[in-house]
Enzyme design. Structure first.
Site, PDB file in Angstrom:
ATOM      1  N   THR A 286       0.858  -1.187   0.000  1.00 20.00           N
ATOM      2  CA  THR A 286       0.000   0.000   0.000  1.00 20.00           C
ATOM      3  C   THR A 286       0.891   1.233   0.000  1.00 20.00           C
ATOM      4  OG1 THR A 286      -1.711  -1.179   1.236  1.00 20.00           O
ATOM      5  CG2 THR A 286      -1.835   1.225   1.215  1.00 20.00           C
TER       6      THR A 286
ATOM      7  N   LYS B 235      -7.077   1.249  -3.153  1.00 22.05           N
ATOM      8  CA  LYS B 235      -6.683   0.693  -1.855  1.00 22.05           C
ATOM      9  C   LYS B 235      -6.668   1.775  -0.774  1.00 22.05           C
ATOM     10  CE  LYS B 235      -5.291  -2.120   1.269  1.00 22.05           C
ATOM     11  NZ  LYS B 235      -3.913  -2.593   1.421  1.00 22.05           N
TER      12      LYS B 235
ATOM     13  N   LYS C 293       0.344   4.621   8.662  1.00 21.29           N
ATOM     14  CA  LYS C 293       0.942   5.006   7.377  1.00 21.29           C
ATOM     15  C   LYS C 293      -0.122   5.063   6.284  1.00 21.29           C
ATOM     16  CE  LYS C 293       2.424   1.892   4.798  1.00 21.29           C
ATOM     17  NZ  LYS C 293       1.917   1.073   3.640  1.00 21.29           N
TER      18      LYS C 293
END
Length: 292
Positions: A100, A176, A244
């Site tokens: 990701t 995503k 994150k």
């Protein structure tokens, strides 16, 4: 799969990467792995997978290279740094980017790979380690059909739920991040409500059962709050990883001139989780910021 099947490399055999490697190995794909942690490589070797000393050595053996490392900096290193994939003269091979990361990083990596004659598939994944190992995870795919077609059997073996977002590399990464923004908000909301119920004296198991069967439920609530019930914060998904991811999602929104007040509030709560020393715990540990 049989002895003529293409060899698949997996760089980054952490929770998700190890699950992917085990799943493909079990299904008969020849697998070679690389990780910076000797214990992860030792586990893979004990299962009969080959271990490469560097990303370049892995790329020399693999026809397709799946990358499941933590962030864009690590991808940059394994693709283009010392002992990297590109140094293996990987022309004609394919790299599958499962981490990701920001869409602009995905597009940047794809462009540099293309200059070296290497195809890229933008394919971030979701579902957690158990689904990765079972081959039942979700995958958000963006790449031209000509790039995808030779690797459809591999993608089918990796993920039961595959969504071809578009032909444009970067759109998988965007999808995503939108998903993880919502997951991150859902988890903070779940933690906030569940911690409130405990604070006012409700029995946690009964509260969990009621919410799981009612309008307040979500997949994230049931998955993470079931861990909270057991006081089990062993990491399946690290708190620092979701921090994150939510940060990347809010940054993507900022770049598009779009406000994310709920995302910003969730990100602040995740940052507090890290500040209090829980970065290496499961992301369900965000509830500790309400209970402490």
């Amino acid at each position: 799969m049989n002895s003529t099947s293409p060899t698949i490399g997996v760089i980054g055999i952490g929770a998700m990467g190890m699950g992917i490697a085990k799943n493909l190995h079990r299904k008969g794909w020849p697998i070679v792995v690389r990780d910076i942690r000797p214990e992860a490589e030792a586990e893979a070797a004990s299962l009969g997978m080959r271990v490469a000393a560097t990303p370049a050595a892995l790329a020399g053996q693999a026809d397709c290279i799946i990358i499941v490392v933590v962030n864009a900096a690590q991808i940059d290193d394994v693709l283009f740094g010392s002992g990297s994939v590109i140094q293996a003269a990987a022309k004609g091979k394919t790299v599958v980017l499962c981490s990701t990361i920001a869409p602009e990083d995905t597009m940047r990596f794809s462009g540099r790979l293309a200059e070296a004659g290497v195809a890229a598939i933008d394919a971030p994944i979701s579902g957690g380690p158990a689904k990765a190992e079972a081959g039942s995870m979700s995958m958000m795919i963006a790449a031209p059909e000509a790039v995808l077609q030779p690797w459809q059997p591999l993608l089918e073996a990796m993920a039961a739920k595959r969504f071809h977002i578009s032909d444009h590399v970067g759109d998988g990464a965007k999808t995503k991040l939108v998903n993880n923004l919502l997951a991150g908000i859902n988890l903070v909301a779940s933690a906030e409500a569940f911690a409130l119920g405990k604070r006012i004296g409700l029995e946690p198991r009964k509260l969990f059962d009621v919410i799981a069967a009612s309008s307040g439920s979500s997949w994230v609530f049931e998955d993470r709050m079931s861990r909270v019930l057991e006081n089990d914060f062993e990491p399946r998904a690290f708190a620092h990883i979701l921090t994150k991811d939510v940060g990347l999602a809010t940054a993507m929104a900022d770049a598009a001139g779009y406000d994310t007040p709920l995302g910003d509030a969730a990100l602040a709560r995740y940052k507090l989780t890290l500040e209090r020393g829980w970065s290496q715990l499961d992301d369900a540990a965000v509830i500790k910021t309400y209970e402490s």
